[in-house]
Enzyme design. Structure first.
Site, mmCIF file in Angstrom:
data_model
loop_
_atom_site.group_PDB
_atom_site.id
_atom_site.type_symbol
_atom_site.label_atom_id
_atom_site.label_comp_id
_atom_site.label_asym_id
_atom_site.label_seq_id
_atom_site.Cartn_x
_atom_site.Cartn_y
_atom_site.Cartn_z
ATOM 1 N N SER A 147 35.605 41.218 34.309
ATOM 2 C CA SER A 147 34.678 42.216 34.841
ATOM 3 C C SER A 147 33.749 42.769 33.773
ATOM 4 O O SER A 147 32.867 43.550 34.066
ATOM 5 C CB SER A 147 35.464 43.364 35.485
ATOM 6 O OG SER A 147 36.305 43.979 34.536
ATOM 7 N N LYS A 168 33.879 51.189 32.470
ATOM 8 C CA LYS A 168 32.516 51.034 32.982
ATOM 9 C C LYS A 168 31.531 51.734 32.049
ATOM 10 O O LYS A 168 31.898 52.565 31.236
ATOM 11 C CB LYS A 168 32.410 51.680 34.379
ATOM 12 C CG LYS A 168 33.321 51.074 35.439
ATOM 13 C CD LYS A 168 32.619 49.997 36.212
ATOM 14 C CE LYS A 168 33.445 49.575 37.424
ATOM 15 N NZ LYS A 168 34.803 49.079 37.081
#
Lengths: 213, 213
Positions: free
Chosen positions: B132, B171
């Site tokens: 990711s 993130k």
DNA sequence: TGCGTTATAGAACAGGCGTTCGAAACATGA
DNA sequence: TCATGTTTCGAACGCCTGTTCTATAACGCA
């Protein structure tokens, strides 16, 4: 491993602090004063307990013959790695000669755990210049850990010395019929084809380290 | 720094080897025997030279009161970093409480130089699971070095705890009017929008380490 | 040649230091 | 309560260890 008495814990942490400050172990009488014990024999007794429980190691009849077990273990896991220069497309790497490996003078040295270097010998480091390796997930400014090898497997990321051109680059290595394909990790760049006699492998990448702002 | 005599170099490297093996410094008479010197005063004399030239430090009237200068410098540059778990989309990170920081029991510990951790306190490490983060040039299996912080700047790569969902992800952090945008580094994934009250920053990425086969 | 510096050597001193011994205080459990 | 093991204590022994003093070369320099 039994639970240590209050006094034993104080002794242990004093030894740790003493080593941190002086870099050599304390004497029994140093411990005596610091832990407010009134007899050297008590210190001796508790040091024996600490040795029996595996926290320290003692050398008999040797002044300051105390060694912290975890300290030794930690020290043995460390390897100094020299950072010997930068690499970019078209620039030569100053790869050290494999003979005088131990005594090379590097401007920068990074200490890394053996888990990182896999306990390998002949490990050095290069700082990457440019984005020619982004597809290998290697960015500008990253440090690549290299192991000195003279042969490579297909697909490995290696530093190759192109004798005729007189330059070194970091590419993926593929042995093809009659030639060697050097594939840039950046997909926007074209592969280089070279004759086997012109190619000299100088090391392969075993780890990548990046610092962020 | 003048050039050392042959005898002085032998003494210096003997001290180094002795420390490597025993973890405490040698006595003057240890050096005497090892370097085939016939008088303790000669050892004393040469140790004084070595101290004057900055190679060692001596503590007067203290047995084994010798300390290697580069050893001390090296030791001070090292920081133990605990590897406390794995991170992947949808999985919580077991971030340690900032109070009992020193005494946390980690399954794995990596020793890194202060250049890598930037001398920061409260540094821990996570192993990345999944792809990711490929667009941030972070691969599956990479180790990310985290610094424990509770606030983040826009654009920083941070570990955030989503209270309502009960999960933690890695993130990029962007503060927008009335909400917080959490942008995955992988461009194929959609950003997450969260209320500021639901977001708790648990650390930011300060370095990335990758091992290759 | 004379002189200061550097390097080596031997010996002796004084305190540092680990060890050992006898005794006592303390805790534990049958 | 008695027996047993743990921990502490004080003192003394004797080798360990850094220091110091004197002497002797070796060397460069004027």
């Amino acid at each position: 491993m039994k639970t240590l008495s209050d006094r034993q814990q104080r002794i242990l942490s004093f030894i740790r602090d003493f080593l941190e400050e002086k870099d050599y172990p304390p004497t029994i009488r140093d411990i005596l004063k610091a832990c407010q014990i009134s007899s050297t024999s008590v210190v001796d007794y508790n040091l024996d307990v600490l040795e029996r429980e595996g926290y320290i190691r003692r050398d008999a009849e040797v002044s300051r013959g105390i060694e912290l077990q975890d300290r030794r273990r930690r020290r043995e896991r460390l390897v100094p790695v020299p950072v010997i220069g930068r690499i970019a497309a078209g620039e030569p790497i100053p790869v050290p000669a494999p003979d005088n490996w131990s005594m090379l003078a590097a401007a920068e040295v990074v200490e890394l755990s053996q888990e990182l270097t896999r306990g390998q010998e002949k490990v050095y480091a290069l700082r990457v210049k440019g984005t020619s390796l982004v597809d290998a997930l290697i960015d500008d400014g990253d440090i690549v850990l290299m192991q000195y090898v003279t042969a490579a497997e297909n697909g490995e990321l290696v530093a190759v010395w192109l004798k005729a051109e007189g330059e070194v680059t970091l590419k993926r290595f593929y042995r093809e019929p009659g030639r060697i394909r050097l594939q840039p990790a950046n997909s926007q760049m074209q592969p280089i084809y070279a004759e086997p006699a012109n190619v000299e492998v100088q090391g392969k990448v075993i780890a990548v380290v990046r610092q962020l702002g």
